[in-house]
Motif scaffolding. Structure first.
Motif, PDB file in Angstrom:
ATOM      1  N   ASN A 178      -1.302  16.843 -13.131  1.00 31.25           N
ATOM      2  CA  ASN A 178      -2.315  16.024 -13.802  1.00 31.25           C
ATOM      3  C   ASN A 178      -3.686  16.286 -13.193  1.00 31.25           C
ATOM      4  O   ASN A 178      -4.672  16.412 -13.911  1.00 31.25           O
ATOM      5  CB  ASN A 178      -1.963  14.535 -13.715  1.00 31.25           C
ATOM      6  N   SER A 234      -2.748  11.141 -17.341  1.00 30.08           N
ATOM      7  CA  SER A 234      -2.189  10.214 -16.353  1.00 30.08           C
ATOM      8  C   SER A 234      -0.994   9.465 -16.924  1.00 30.08           C
ATOM      9  O   SER A 234      -0.944   9.141 -18.117  1.00 30.08           O
ATOM     10  CB  SER A 234      -3.261   9.229 -15.890  1.00 30.08           C
ATOM     11  N   SER A 235      -0.036   9.153 -16.060  1.00 31.30           N
ATOM     12  CA  SER A 235       1.242   8.589 -16.503  1.00 31.30           C
ATOM     13  C   SER A 235       1.115   7.181 -17.076  1.00 31.30           C
ATOM     14  O   SER A 235       1.929   6.760 -17.901  1.00 31.30           O
ATOM     15  CB  SER A 235       2.227   8.588 -15.333  1.00 31.30           C
ATOM     16  N   ASP A 276      -2.434   6.539 -12.340  1.00 33.86           N
ATOM     17  CA  ASP A 276      -1.642   7.706 -11.977  1.00 33.86           C
ATOM     18  C   ASP A 276      -0.975   7.434 -10.631  1.00 33.86           C
ATOM     19  O   ASP A 276      -1.589   7.584  -9.573  1.00 33.86           O
ATOM     20  CB  ASP A 276      -2.518   8.960 -11.898  1.00 33.86           C
ATOM     21  N   ARG A 277       0.295   7.032 -10.677  1.00 34.52           N
ATOM     22  CA  ARG A 277       1.005   6.682  -9.446  1.00 34.52           C
ATOM     23  C   ARG A 277       1.252   7.898  -8.561  1.00 34.52           C
ATOM     24  O   ARG A 277       1.583   7.749  -7.381  1.00 34.52           O
ATOM     25  CB  ARG A 277       2.345   6.033  -9.786  1.00 34.52           C
ATOM     26  N   CYS A 278       1.107   9.105  -9.101  1.00 37.10           N
ATOM     27  CA  CYS A 278       1.339  10.333  -8.331  1.00 37.10           C
ATOM     28  C   CYS A 278       0.047  11.019  -7.916  1.00 37.10           C
ATOM     29  O   CYS A 278       0.047  12.190  -7.533  1.00 37.10           O
ATOM     30  CB  CYS A 278       2.204  11.298  -9.142  1.00 37.10           C
ATOM     31  N   CYS A 324       4.629  14.197  -6.209  1.00 31.81           N
ATOM     32  CA  CYS A 324       5.249  13.915  -7.511  1.00 31.81           C
ATOM     33  C   CYS A 324       4.307  14.171  -8.685  1.00 31.81           C
ATOM     34  O   CYS A 324       4.671  13.887  -9.839  1.00 31.81           O
ATOM     35  CB  CYS A 324       5.778  12.486  -7.556  1.00 31.81           C
ATOM     36  N   ASP A 325       3.114  14.721  -8.429  1.00 35.14           N
ATOM     37  CA  ASP A 325       2.215  15.079  -9.524  1.00 35.14           C
ATOM     38  C   ASP A 325       2.718  16.369 -10.166  1.00 35.14           C
ATOM     39  O   ASP A 325       2.162  17.453  -9.987  1.00 35.14           O
ATOM     40  CB  ASP A 325       0.779  15.240  -9.024  1.00 35.14           C
ATOM     41  N   THR A 326       3.790  16.227 -10.929  1.00 40.89           N
ATOM     42  CA  THR A 326       4.476  17.346 -11.564  1.00 40.89           C
ATOM     43  C   THR A 326       4.404  17.198 -13.076  1.00 40.89           C
ATOM     44  O   THR A 326       3.828  16.242 -13.595  1.00 40.89           O
ATOM     45  CB  THR A 326       5.953  17.376 -11.125  1.00 40.89           C
ATOM     46  N   SER A 356       6.647  16.215 -14.943  1.00 41.12           N
ATOM     47  CA  SER A 356       7.353  15.005 -15.373  1.00 41.12           C
ATOM     48  C   SER A 356       6.484  13.759 -15.285  1.00 41.12           C
ATOM     49  O   SER A 356       6.849  12.703 -15.817  1.00 41.12           O
ATOM     50  CB  SER A 356       8.616  14.806 -14.536  1.00 41.12           C
ATOM     51  N   SER A 357       5.322  13.856 -14.646  1.00 40.58           N
ATOM     52  CA  SER A 357       4.453  12.686 -14.515  1.00 40.58           C
ATOM     53  C   SER A 357       3.383  12.621 -15.592  1.00 40.58           C
ATOM     54  O   SER A 357       2.558  11.702 -15.606  1.00 40.58           O
ATOM     55  CB  SER A 357       3.781  12.680 -13.137  1.00 40.58           C
ATOM     56  N   ASN A 362       1.710  11.984 -19.214  1.00 38.42           N
ATOM     57  CA  ASN A 362       1.869  11.192 -20.433  1.00 38.42           C
ATOM     58  C   ASN A 362       1.462  12.068 -21.616  1.00 38.42           C
ATOM     59  O   ASN A 362       0.292  12.438 -21.760  1.00 38.42           O
ATOM     60  CB  ASN A 362       0.993   9.936 -20.370  1.00 38.42           C
TER      61      ASN A 362
END
Length: 438
Positions: free
Chosen positions: A136, A204-205, A283-285, A290-292, A294-295, A297
């Motif tokens: 992200n 961002s997630s 953005d929790r990552c 974990c900013d991959t 899969s994170s 949106n």
């Protein structure tokens, strides 16, 4: 994705603000649209943007888990973006600088044509922090800007203003790359940049929809777009001055941009407005391992990617070439692996005489190994015109190009077909869209 009526209205509002004339977007159907002088931007395929993110994730995984300045993952990321742009017809240049004892790189890509004294520039930082792959922050902005540039190439956009795109190094160390670029420009060159658009974290997630409140025309261009698709926006404050637009703003260049939020928490009012979870970070990552992919949106990435294209098209006031009527089919058709040929039909009607000697066949086929594909244009009487042969050495993905066919012996009206066959095993794809331009 298709261009909706509200988006078309939003585009018109933004063009009026900039003192430009806009025409409606071509419909994705087999009906003719003429002449092709539209200023409306195309949809940016979400799948394409995500494919770039997947590549950036793989690069990080293969290079110690990050794409940070001075690390192998950053240079590999830059090489990936540059190769895409070179293949699409951009003039690219790599600018080197030194920071923290390591060599850094900026990538600049110019699209041919347009008034260089009025240059519209869009950019994003390409580096990650050392603690994660930075998908992200800021693979999202980098990938969306890249796909917008590739859309410019696919459309063969002929903007009134010159278009330039940039990917910055060492942003995470203090906007180092963009500062170096701006400081290396003579004042006469700085004055030629009529606007810089920055995109840092747009997937961002737990997203918000934030617009920079710097240059009023750029700001309103983005606000009008989001209003047209029914998405409320807020003024961006969390990262104000903390991303690469500050480097341009500080030397008097008009700036604007988009942001979906970082470490701040989403309020209850914002969650009610945008969805997501109140009391959690946008953005929790952020700056984490974990900013991959899969994170990300997808909805936020999709909307913001389309908004970028909208701004680039409207602020540069482009038209697409060549002029003329075109007939398009945008319905997906699956191409079976090592299977029978499939066709997609475009019906041409209302024309007199024969097709032109320079009939343009625009093809957009998504496929994981284009060397497997044989492509023909079938005239209404069944005559086949070979557009592409298979090739075992052509290992790249996708066929996104325009062919020219001498169809002057063919009656213009009737059902024209694009025929595609996958003649080898193990790779798959589909006809995304194709069109005939008379």
């Amino acid at each position: 994705m298709k261009l909706s009526v509200p988006r078309r209205a939003a585009a018109a509002a933004a063009f009026a603000l900039a003192g430009l004339l806009a025409s409606g977007a071509p419909a994705a159907s087999a009906a003719p649209v003429a002449p092709v002088t539209t200023l409306a931007a195309p949809d940016i395929p979400l799948a394409n943007v995500k494919a770039h993110l997947t590549q950036l994730q793989t690069i990080a995984t293969n290079n110690g888990g990050n794409r940070a300045h001075g690390r192998a993952g950053y240079k590999a990321s830059l090489d990936y973006v540059k190769a895409k742009l070179d293949a699409a017809g951009f003039t690219t240049s790599v600018q080197q600088f030194t920071s923290s004892g390591a060599t850094g790189y900026n990538l600049i890509a110019d699209w041919p044509g347009g008034d260089v004294n009025q240059t519209v520039m869009a950019g994003a930082h390409l580096d990650s922090v050392s603690s994660g792959p930075g998908i992200n922050d800021n693979g999202s902005g980098s990938a969306a800007v890249l796909e917008t540039a590739l859309a410019v190439s696919r459309a063969q956009l002929q903007p009134a203003k010159h278009l330039r795109f940039g990917w910055w190094g060492a942003e995470e160390l203090g906007l180092v790359g963009s500062k170096y670029y701006v400081n290396s420009l003579p004042s006469t060159e700085r004055s030629k940049i009529s606007g810089y658009l920055n995109f840092d974290m747009i997937g961002s997630s737990n997203p918000g929809y934030f617009v920079y409140d710097d240059d009023p025309v750029i700001e309103q261009t983005f606000k009008s777009y989001f209003s047209g698709i029914g998405v409320p926006t807020e003024i961006e404050t969390e990262g104000d001055g903390r991303s690469d637009h500050a480097s341009f703003k500080n030397v008097g260049i008009p700036v604007g941009g988009l942001f979906t939020g970082a470490s701040r928490t989403k309020s209850s009012a914002q969650a009610q407005k945008w969805g997501g979870t109140a009391g959690q970070a946008f953005d929790r990552c952020y700056h984490s391992s974990c900013d991959t992919t899969s994170s990300i949106n997808d909805t936020a990435l999709d909307r913001n990617s389309d908004a970028i294209a909208h701004a680039v098209w409207s602020l540069s006031a482009g038209t697409t070439e060549p002029p003329g009527d075109f007939y398009e089919n945008a319905a997906d058709v699956t191409v079976p692996d090592a299977g029978a040929a499939v066709t997609s039909t475009v019906n041409v009607s209302g024309r007199s005489g024969n097709a032109p000697a320079v009939l343009k066949v625009g093809v957009d086929i998504k496929h994981t190994w284009r060397g497997d594909l044989v492509i023909d244009l079938l005239a209404p009487d069944g005559t086949a015109y070979r557009l592409k042969n298979s090739s075992g050495s052509d290992s790249a993905d996708n066929v996104i190009t325009t062919y020219t066919v001498d169809a002057s012996t063919e009656t213009a009206n009737g059902d024209w077909k694009l025929r595609v066959q996958d003649v080898a095993r193990y790779d798959t794809g589909y006809i995304d869209s194709w069109k005939l331009t008379f």
